[in-house]
Design a protein around this motif. Sequence first.
Motif, PDB file in Angstrom:
ATOM      1  N   LYS A 155       0.826  -1.209   0.000  1.00  0.00           N
ATOM      2  CA  LYS A 155       0.000   0.000   0.000  1.00  0.00           C
ATOM      3  C   LYS A 155       0.859   1.257   0.000  1.00  0.00           C
ATOM      4  O   LYS A 155       0.551   2.222  -0.694  1.00  0.00           O
ATOM      5  CB  LYS A 155      -0.952  -0.003   1.191  1.00  0.00           C
ATOM      6  CG  LYS A 155      -2.057  -1.042   1.069  1.00  0.00           C
ATOM      7  CD  LYS A 155      -2.918  -1.068   2.309  1.00  0.00           C
ATOM      8  CE  LYS A 155      -3.937  -2.194   2.233  1.00  0.00           C
ATOM      9  NZ  LYS A 155      -4.649  -2.362   3.511  1.00  0.00           N
ATOM     10  N   ALA A 180       2.300   1.675  -3.492  1.00  0.00           N
ATOM     11  CA  ALA A 180       1.262   2.192  -4.388  1.00  0.00           C
ATOM     12  C   ALA A 180       1.018   3.668  -4.124  1.00  0.00           C
ATOM     13  O   ALA A 180       0.881   4.469  -5.058  1.00  0.00           O
ATOM     14  CB  ALA A 180      -0.032   1.395  -4.213  1.00  0.00           C
ATOM     15  N   LEU A 181       0.993   4.056  -2.871  1.00  0.00           N
ATOM     16  CA  LEU A 181       0.796   5.459  -2.508  1.00  0.00           C
ATOM     17  C   LEU A 181       1.935   6.314  -3.068  1.00  0.00           C
ATOM     18  O   LEU A 181       1.702   7.355  -3.673  1.00  0.00           O
ATOM     19  CB  LEU A 181       0.738   5.571  -0.983  1.00  0.00           C
ATOM     20  CG  LEU A 181       0.523   6.940  -0.396  1.00  0.00           C
ATOM     21  CD1 LEU A 181      -0.328   6.811   0.846  1.00  0.00           C
ATOM     22  CD2 LEU A 181       1.830   7.598  -0.064  1.00  0.00           C
ATOM     23  N   ASN A 209       3.808   5.716  -5.568  1.00  0.00           N
ATOM     24  CA  ASN A 209       3.743   5.759  -7.026  1.00  0.00           C
ATOM     25  C   ASN A 209       2.583   6.610  -7.526  1.00  0.00           C
ATOM     26  O   ASN A 209       2.567   7.012  -8.691  1.00  0.00           O
ATOM     27  CB  ASN A 209       3.641   4.338  -7.599  1.00  0.00           C
ATOM     28  CG  ASN A 209       4.928   3.573  -7.417  1.00  0.00           C
ATOM     29  OD1 ASN A 209       6.012   4.143  -7.432  1.00  0.00           O
ATOM     30  ND2 ASN A 209       4.822   2.278  -7.214  1.00  0.00           N
ATOM     31  N   THR A 210       1.589   6.874  -6.686  1.00  0.00           N
ATOM     32  CA  THR A 210       0.441   7.709  -7.043  1.00  0.00           C
ATOM     33  C   THR A 210       0.725   9.182  -6.779  1.00  0.00           C
ATOM     34  O   THR A 210       0.368  10.047  -7.565  1.00  0.00           O
ATOM     35  CB  THR A 210      -0.809   7.280  -6.234  1.00  0.00           C
ATOM     36  OG1 THR A 210      -1.100   5.926  -6.539  1.00  0.00           O
ATOM     37  CG2 THR A 210      -1.999   8.157  -6.553  1.00  0.00           C
ATOM     38  N   ALA A 211       1.364   9.467  -5.664  1.00  0.00           N
ATOM     39  CA  ALA A 211       1.605  10.850  -5.230  1.00  0.00           C
ATOM     40  C   ALA A 211       2.601  11.546  -6.155  1.00  0.00           C
ATOM     41  O   ALA A 211       3.463  10.910  -6.761  1.00  0.00           O
ATOM     42  CB  ALA A 211       2.150  10.850  -3.805  1.00  0.00           C
ATOM     43  N   ASN A 212       2.455  12.862  -6.256  1.00  0.00           N
ATOM     44  CA  ASN A 212       3.469  13.670  -6.928  1.00  0.00           C
ATOM     45  C   ASN A 212       4.535  13.978  -5.894  1.00  0.00           C
ATOM     46  O   ASN A 212       4.218  14.245  -4.729  1.00  0.00           O
ATOM     47  CB  ASN A 212       2.852  14.949  -7.486  1.00  0.00           C
ATOM     48  CG  ASN A 212       3.715  15.569  -8.554  1.00  0.00           C
ATOM     49  OD1 ASN A 212       4.790  15.079  -8.867  1.00  0.00           O
ATOM     50  ND2 ASN A 212       3.245  16.652  -9.122  1.00  0.00           N
ATOM     51  N   CYS A 250       5.986  14.078  -0.724  1.00  0.00           N
ATOM     52  CA  CYS A 250       4.898  13.667  -1.620  1.00  0.00           C
ATOM     53  C   CYS A 250       3.638  14.428  -1.252  1.00  0.00           C
ATOM     54  O   CYS A 250       3.337  14.602  -0.074  1.00  0.00           O
ATOM     55  CB  CYS A 250       4.587  12.175  -1.457  1.00  0.00           C
ATOM     56  SG  CYS A 250       5.870  11.057  -1.964  1.00  0.00           S
ATOM     57  N   LEU A 285      -0.608  14.384  -2.020  1.00  0.00           N
ATOM     58  CA  LEU A 285      -1.679  13.566  -2.565  1.00  0.00           C
ATOM     59  C   LEU A 285      -2.995  13.860  -1.862  1.00  0.00           C
ATOM     60  O   LEU A 285      -3.041  14.590  -0.866  1.00  0.00           O
ATOM     61  CB  LEU A 285      -1.351  12.077  -2.435  1.00  0.00           C
ATOM     62  CG  LEU A 285      -1.317  11.513  -1.017  1.00  0.00           C
ATOM     63  CD1 LEU A 285      -1.733  10.057  -1.040  1.00  0.00           C
ATOM     64  CD2 LEU A 285       0.078  11.644  -0.423  1.00  0.00           C
TER      65      LEU A 285
END
Length: 127
Positions: A19, A22-23, A25-28, A104, A106
Amino acid sequence: MPRLTIDSQKDCYVLDENKINALQNTANSIKLEPGTYVVRINQGAFNYWSEKQEFPGEPWVLLWIYGGKFINKKTNIEVGCTWSSLNGFDDTVTLEVLETTTLCGLFFDTYAQDNTGAVTLSILKDE
């Protein structure tokens, strides 16, 4: 006076390694080199009910900070990772970065398809 106690085990939603990956890889994200930084929302808003015009977007963002040693000046504790949030244009997070650290930004939501908007952070290095 009402009180709310949040227990560190009973009230904890666990983010396992998958998790967190994944977080991340999602966040800028951006790398911060050693130094002192003031982070704030510069412009924008996040709206998670774009079809309902009675709810304007909000200037807020969730921050996941990790990967090196740093001090969040609100707690003055040296850590290797932490969560923080920015809530409004007047809110800031000041970080004293001791080792290269990743910042990061998000949002969490249950249904991203109706989201609109974006927030831009200013990250000012104190010279």
